[in-house]
Design an enzyme around this catalytic site. Structure first.
Site, mmCIF file in Angstrom:
data_model
loop_
_atom_site.group_PDB
_atom_site.id
_atom_site.type_symbol
_atom_site.label_atom_id
_atom_site.label_comp_id
_atom_site.label_asym_id
_atom_site.label_seq_id
_atom_site.Cartn_x
_atom_site.Cartn_y
_atom_site.Cartn_z
ATOM 1 C CG ASP A 405 -21.651 58.955 -11.673
ATOM 2 O OD1 ASP A 405 -21.203 59.217 -10.614
ATOM 3 O OD2 ASP A 405 -21.173 59.411 -12.830
ATOM 4 C CD GLU A 460 -14.510 62.370 -12.700
ATOM 5 O OE1 GLU A 460 -14.618 61.553 -13.704
ATOM 6 O OE2 GLU A 460 -15.285 62.727 -11.970
#
Length: 648
Positions: A405, A460
């Site tokens: 990430d 998200e």
């Protein structure tokens, strides 16, 4: 006197030949002659693009500016080669088709100064790339990719204020005359609406080179690139500051191929959903044994803050061992291949070897293996960079994959990081999901253990993830490769009544939009983002979701209009799945089932927006009936709605 006459004649012929070569026009047509590239070689290399005799792009320029020489400036053509290619390709991870027909006409123009340009014309687009044969390392100062529009086109863009971006900005939509060089730049892909055609621009076979961004000049668009970073500074646990940059965008071998610049071109929006050009232009797999690469679905704890509840929960839920075992049990019961242990499984985000004391990651992995559920671990890119040997250790642990990430950059250094990681992970049979990442650009075919990329305004974002934006994804971001949208919310609200917050996470739009997303959106790892507790309460929806494959044998778009609606049918074996999504407008569409084999009847199970779904997003209706080839169903989608079906 005669000698002087012959000399003058030779000089004249030589100059005439040179001038002719310098002003030469060369055409390349697609196999069905519907698309044509017309290349003019003068002081520069210019090209125009036609489709169905409509001029789409006019006098566009290409140039690669090296330290000391510009490839494409005052070009001297030495040779041209042509050939027609027709191959059958079989992707390791087939997101659209298990077999792809790769059919194109190719033109290679060889120039003085040891470079050439390869052009390809497909029936659904074009592509070109530079190839250099310079026997030393080179510095690329810039690359000129400039398109000129014969008319004022509508552009669909993902604009960013800088090269540092997570690729999650909402799409903007503006006419070319309103986009100038002082505005923000756009990431790729960019979608152009011409009078009668669509043109989707992106890149493939991106390696050892930065990502391309685009800017506007009111009459067209031109390229800009991040420069090579030379010095970094501390910037927390998941990033680095760039303290100093080079004056070039790339330092690389002088003998190499450069990234493909490709254009999907069509007069039918459905063809954008079916295109595979990014794959056709990518390098072949460098992973010889791919038998261990298993795409699949993933149960994810982060969306709802690892919440679990209900009569079967007798423990305090959260980021702890009991909760992860609960997620594994849910995955095992429903045939879900993986779970993700997101941020919090390790004691520190900087240390990938010391687990959180509340989570015995080794026990969790063992518990999953006993139930045929693999475990994927979240990491920051910086931790991976500082501990590249972790893949060997994770292989010992039995880790199935990693979710990496916060890269948020796409300069040459970072592009090379993606490849170094993929290569090292493949050595140890580790799958990869890239988050905070740039769009797919071919590396996932070179290293098919890369199963998905985020870099999308996905679920998200919760209230920030609006169907009026998501409806562009099948025509743009997902049209060039795998996309981790993280669908699957079981609490669904219309935007004017949305009030969700973790752990009561919800989607904007209807339940059927969420179900359809598993068919419309493509990803080698497809998330079930909600808590198992809600899936148990909505078992019919869960059963539908977990039947949807993540790889496909065939894809057929049934209805498509950019920014409005996308409906696709996909086949796995003999079973068909249909998914449809729309924007914030209610609509009714007649679906025809002429793609089904004739002389047979089929069972169809479909989920449609309920009569009150326009106000209460979780309202849906499930129907089981029969359908024949050539039959029709009138489907109605609520605003921000969807439709999903299985045909068997």
């Amino acid at each position: 006197m005669k000698t002087r006459f012959y000399i003058l004649t030779l000089i004249f012929l030589f100059c005439y030949t040179e001038e002719n070569m310098a002003q030469k026009r060369i055409d390349l047509k697609s196999p069905k002659n519907q698309i044509r590239i017309s290349i003019d070689i003068g002081d520069k290399i210019c090209y125009s693009v036609f489709a169905d005799n409509e001029l789409l792009l006019e006098n566009n320029t290409m140039q690669l500016n090296l330290n000391g020489i510009s490839l494409g400036e005052k070009p001297q053509l030495k040779n041209e080669k042509r050939k027609t290619v027709s191959n059958e390709l079989k992707p390791v991870v087939p997101l659209k088709f298990s077999t792809v027909t790769d059919h194109y006409n190719e033109l290679i123009l060889e120039f003085k100064d040891n470079y050439s340009i390869e052009f390809r014309a497909y029936d659904n687009g074009i592509a070109y790339r530079f190839v250099s044969k310079i026997n030393k390392d080179i510095e690329v100062l810039s690359e000129d990719f400039e398109l000129n529009f014969p008319q004022d086109y509508l552009l669909h863009l993902q604009e960013s204020g800088s090269f540092k971006t997570a690729y999650e900005e909402e799409y903007s939509h503006k006419y070319a005359k309103d986009w100038n060089s002082n505005d923000r730049m756009s990431t790729l892909p960019v979608l152009i609406e011409a009078a009668n055609h669509r043109v989707l621009i992106s890149e493939s076979d991106l390696t050892d080179y930065p990502c391309m961004f685009l800017k506007g000049n009111r009459k067209g668009i031109f390229s800009t690139f991040p420069k090579v970073p030379l010095e970094f500074g501390e910037n927390g646990d998941r990033s680095l500051k760039i303290l100093r940059e080079a004056d070039y965008i790339c330092k690389t071998s002088g003998t190499r191929t450069f990234p493909w610049r490709f254009f999907v071109i069509t007069n039918d929006d459905k063809k954008i959903l079916e295109n595979t050009l990014a794959y056709q232009l990518a390098s072949k797999s460098k992973v010889e044994d791919t038998s261990w690469i298993n795409p699949g679905q993933v149960s994810w704890e982060w969306f709802n803050g690892a919440i679990a509840y209900g009569p079967d929960v007798n423990f305090q839920s959260g980021f702890n061992e009991n909760t992860y075992k609960y997620f594994i049990d849910f995955a095992s019961k429903n045939g879900i291949e993986y779970i993700i242990m997101d941020e919090g499984w390790a004691k520190s985000t900087r240390d990938p070897y010391t687990p959180n004391p509340n989570i015995n990651v080794h026990k969790v992995i063992k518990y999953g293996k006993e139930r045929n559920v693999g475990v994927i671990l979240w990491l920051t890119w910086l931790t991976v960079e500082n501990n590249m040997e972790l893949f060997a250790k994770f292989e010992e642990w039995g880790v199935a994959g990693v979710k990496i990430d916060f890269m948020d950059r796409s300069d040459q250094w970072m592009v090379n990081y993606y490849e170094r990681v993929a290569q090292e992970a493949a050595k140890h049979k580790i799958l990869i999901s890239y988050h905070g990442s740039f769009k797919p650009a071919g590396l996932e075919y070179k290293y098919p253990n890369i199963l998905t990329y985020e870099g999308v305004r996905g679920l998200e974002q919760m209230h920030g993830c609006q169907p009026r934006n998501s409806i562009y994804l099948p025509f743009m971001r997902n049209a060039v490769g795998a996309m981790d949208f993280t669908p699957g919310a079981m609490i669904n609200m219309q935007p004017d009544t949305y009030y969700a917050e973790r752990p009561h996470s919800a989607s904007v739009g209807t339940r059927c939009f969420q179900l359809a997303a598993y068919i419309v959106f493509e990803s080698g790892l497809q998330m079930l983002s909600d808590t198992p507790s809600l899936y148990y309460q909505n078992q019919d929806c869960c059963d539908f979701i977990t039947r949807v494959p993540v790889t496909w044998d065939e894809t057929k778009a049934l209805a498509a209009e950019v920014g409005e609606v996308a409906i696709v049918a996909k086949r796995k074996g003999s079973t068909w799945f249909i998914g449809g999504i729309t924007n914030d407008k209610e609509r009714t569409i007649d679906l025809e089932f002429d793609f089904l084999p004739s002389n047979s009847s089929y069972k169809i199970t479909y989920f449609e927006d309920g009569v009150n779904a326009g106000r209460y997003g979780s309202d849906y209706k499930k129907t089981i009936s029969e359908i024949n080839s050539g039959g029709k169903i009138k489907i109605k989608m609520a605003r921000n709605g969807g439709w999903a079906a299985i045909i068997e």
